[in-house]
Design a protein around this motif. Sequence first.
Motif, mmCIF file in Angstrom:
data_model
loop_
_atom_site.group_PDB
_atom_site.id
_atom_site.type_symbol
_atom_site.label_atom_id
_atom_site.label_comp_id
_atom_site.label_asym_id
_atom_site.label_seq_id
_atom_site.Cartn_x
_atom_site.Cartn_y
_atom_site.Cartn_z
ATOM 1 N N ILE A 23 -19.194 2.644 -34.358
ATOM 2 C CA ILE A 23 -18.876 2.798 -32.934
ATOM 3 C C ILE A 23 -20.107 3.345 -32.210
ATOM 4 N N ILE A 24 -20.492 2.666 -31.137
ATOM 5 C CA ILE A 24 -21.679 3.046 -30.381
ATOM 6 C C ILE A 24 -21.328 3.995 -29.241
ATOM 7 N N ASP A 25 -20.202 3.753 -28.575
ATOM 8 C CA ASP A 25 -19.805 4.550 -27.413
ATOM 9 C C ASP A 25 -19.462 5.979 -27.847
ATOM 10 N N GLU A 30 -15.807 10.335 -29.877
ATOM 11 C CA GLU A 30 -15.258 11.692 -29.785
ATOM 12 C C GLU A 30 -13.741 11.658 -29.801
ATOM 13 N N ARG A 31 -13.173 10.677 -29.119
ATOM 14 C CA ARG A 31 -11.714 10.570 -29.072
ATOM 15 C C ARG A 31 -11.128 10.288 -30.455
ATOM 16 N N VAL A 32 -11.683 9.342 -31.154
ATOM 17 C CA VAL A 32 -11.135 8.973 -32.457
ATOM 18 C C VAL A 32 -11.356 10.096 -33.474
ATOM 19 N N ASP A 33 -12.480 10.774 -33.376
ATOM 20 C CA ASP A 33 -12.733 11.923 -34.254
ATOM 21 C C ASP A 33 -11.675 12.998 -34.060
ATOM 22 N N TYR A 34 -11.380 13.280 -32.793
ATOM 23 C CA TYR A 34 -10.408 14.338 -32.480
ATOM 24 C C TYR A 34 -9.031 13.978 -33.030
ATOM 25 N N VAL A 35 -8.582 12.762 -32.746
ATOM 26 C CA VAL A 35 -7.233 12.362 -33.181
ATOM 27 C C VAL A 35 -7.124 12.368 -34.705
ATOM 28 N N CYS A 36 -8.140 11.842 -35.382
ATOM 29 C CA CYS A 36 -8.087 11.757 -36.845
ATOM 30 C C CYS A 36 -8.158 13.125 -37.512
ATOM 31 N N ARG A 37 -8.893 14.046 -36.897
ATOM 32 C CA ARG A 37 -9.108 15.352 -37.522
ATOM 33 C C ARG A 37 -8.152 16.431 -37.006
ATOM 34 N N CYS A 38 -7.209 16.059 -36.163
ATOM 35 C CA CYS A 38 -6.221 17.022 -35.660
ATOM 36 C C CYS A 38 -5.165 17.239 -36.742
ATOM 37 N N MET A 39 -5.370 18.259 -37.590
ATOM 38 C CA MET A 39 -4.496 18.470 -38.739
ATOM 39 C C MET A 39 -3.165 19.101 -38.370
ATOM 40 N N SER A 40 -3.062 19.702 -37.192
ATOM 41 C CA SER A 40 -1.813 20.334 -36.792
ATOM 42 C C SER A 40 -0.753 19.323 -36.377
ATOM 43 N N ASN A 41 -1.161 18.107 -36.087
ATOM 44 C CA ASN A 41 -0.214 17.061 -35.687
ATOM 45 C C ASN A 41 -0.798 15.708 -36.095
ATOM 46 N N VAL A 122 4.748 14.479 -23.687
ATOM 47 C CA VAL A 122 4.955 15.921 -23.837
ATOM 48 C C VAL A 122 4.927 16.282 -25.318
ATOM 49 N N GLY A 123 3.834 16.859 -25.748
ATOM 50 C CA GLY A 123 3.690 17.252 -27.143
ATOM 51 C C GLY A 123 2.455 18.099 -27.314
ATOM 52 N N ARG A 124 2.343 18.721 -28.470
ATOM 53 C CA ARG A 124 1.204 19.596 -28.749
ATOM 54 C C ARG A 124 0.438 19.107 -29.957
ATOM 55 N N PRO A 125 -0.893 19.273 -29.923
ATOM 56 C CA PRO A 125 -1.676 19.695 -28.747
ATOM 57 C C PRO A 125 -1.729 18.602 -27.682
ATOM 58 N N ARG A 126 -1.825 19.023 -26.463
ATOM 59 C CA ARG A 126 -1.801 18.075 -25.342
ATOM 60 C C ARG A 126 -2.923 17.053 -25.440
ATOM 61 N N ASP A 127 -4.127 17.524 -25.832
ATOM 62 C CA ASP A 127 -5.287 16.630 -25.908
ATOM 63 C C ASP A 127 -5.100 15.518 -26.940
ATOM 64 N N LEU A 128 -4.319 15.785 -27.967
ATOM 65 C CA LEU A 128 -4.096 14.765 -28.994
ATOM 66 C C LEU A 128 -3.485 13.515 -28.383
ATOM 67 N N TYR A 129 -2.400 13.694 -27.655
ATOM 68 C CA TYR A 129 -1.716 12.544 -27.075
ATOM 69 C C TYR A 129 -2.523 11.941 -25.932
ATOM 70 N N LYS A 130 -3.238 12.774 -25.190
ATOM 71 C CA LYS A 130 -4.084 12.271 -24.108
ATOM 72 C C LYS A 130 -5.156 11.340 -24.670
ATOM 73 N N LYS A 131 -5.820 11.769 -25.720
ATOM 74 C CA LYS A 131 -6.890 10.963 -26.302
ATOM 75 C C LYS A 131 -6.341 9.729 -27.017
ATOM 76 N N ALA A 132 -5.159 9.846 -27.628
ATOM 77 C CA ALA A 132 -4.547 8.685 -28.282
ATOM 78 C C ALA A 132 -4.234 7.599 -27.254
ATOM 79 N N LEU A 133 -3.687 7.996 -26.108
ATOM 80 C CA LEU A 133 -3.383 7.017 -25.057
ATOM 81 C C LEU A 133 -4.666 6.412 -24.489
ATOM 82 N N GLU A 134 -5.703 7.219 -24.385
ATOM 83 C CA GLU A 134 -6.988 6.695 -23.897
ATOM 84 C C GLU A 134 -7.558 5.662 -24.856
#
Length: 373
Positions: A23-25, A30-41, A122-134
């Motif tokens: 991935i170049i962008d 950053e988005r995919v890294d966050y979602v994949c490494r979010c161990m709490s959810n 509506v879920g936690r962490p909020r950024d997880l779902y925000k980045k997944a939708l993005e």
Amino acid sequence: MTPEEILQDIQQRAAATLNRSVIIDPVIQERVDYVCRCMSNRAGVRLLMSCLLGKLEQPHVDPRKPYTEIGGTDSFSGRTYDERYLTKFINKNRLPLNSTTAFLTPTLRNIDHALTIDRELVGRPRDLYKKALELLEDVALQRIAADVLFVEIVRILMLLRDEKLTRMDSLLSTLERAEGALPLSSEAIVTLIKQHLSCKNSSRLPVLIVAAAYGAVGMRLSEIVLPLNSHNAADLQTGSFGDVEIRLMGEDSVVTTYEMKMKRVTKDDIDTAVTKIARVPNKMHNYLFITTDVIDLTVAEYAASFYEKTDGTEIAILDCIGFLRHFLHLFHRIRGDYLNAYQELLLNEPDSSVSQTLKEAFLALRQVAEIDE
């Protein structure tokens, strides 16, 4: 290609580029890294994988519409892809994800609209779902190809898996080198388990503490612990009476039931137990509560009052650490067997019940205890 063939191709491509991202962008990365490494959810990454698999098998669908209730020709069942194909793929490759579908989590259940970025899940962490939708938006608007994003997700998950296995192997090898030394005393084991119980998200541990006791001495007592149910499974769903159930060898009926509480046992809990006992076809000998909290003497007396009313079933409340301490001193010669049984149960638990962090914490605590001993 079939979904199975698509997944096989994705896995092979991820393995071939394991140590480098294609991935170049940087924003998408950053988005995919966050979602994949979010161990709490872990629901976010399974959501993405389901939507991407649907998109790759059916190129005409919109990856933001994984619900047939949305209607139209471009929606699909993300849950079907998740349950029918992803679960097997995840288990086969030992990817660090939950064992159940993402679509039964409260955040992703019963949705009848597209998962577009103008809607907030509506879920936690909020950024997880925000980045997944993005990320779903990125695919829908062709800012990144579905297969490229899927490969990157699996690549990161494989790296996380390998990192986890390396850490576990290192901790276990250190413990193996200590074998042959003086075994931990019963009191040292009690201290070790107390330290482990004090860690965050340890609600599953009392079940393992009791189950390990029967794993260590069950054959000697001619008693067998039944397979443990899922941590979040309700008794009504499983048909079980409690968290740990014991039967005699050669017999089918449950003779002892343990119910675990990380809080005080109440009279309502006792009443619920009495209702369960009443539907047992054969007489249950003991219904025991194991608590990590203070035992209310009035509630303990209330529990004891049901012996005659239940025609011989004893209901009692036991302190979790007190139970462990008495067991280890009673069976002092096999205290090492108990500790190994507890460790085996712990490591075999899915990460959704006992987190990887909690597993590693126990091994580290045991390593320190055995060095100190």
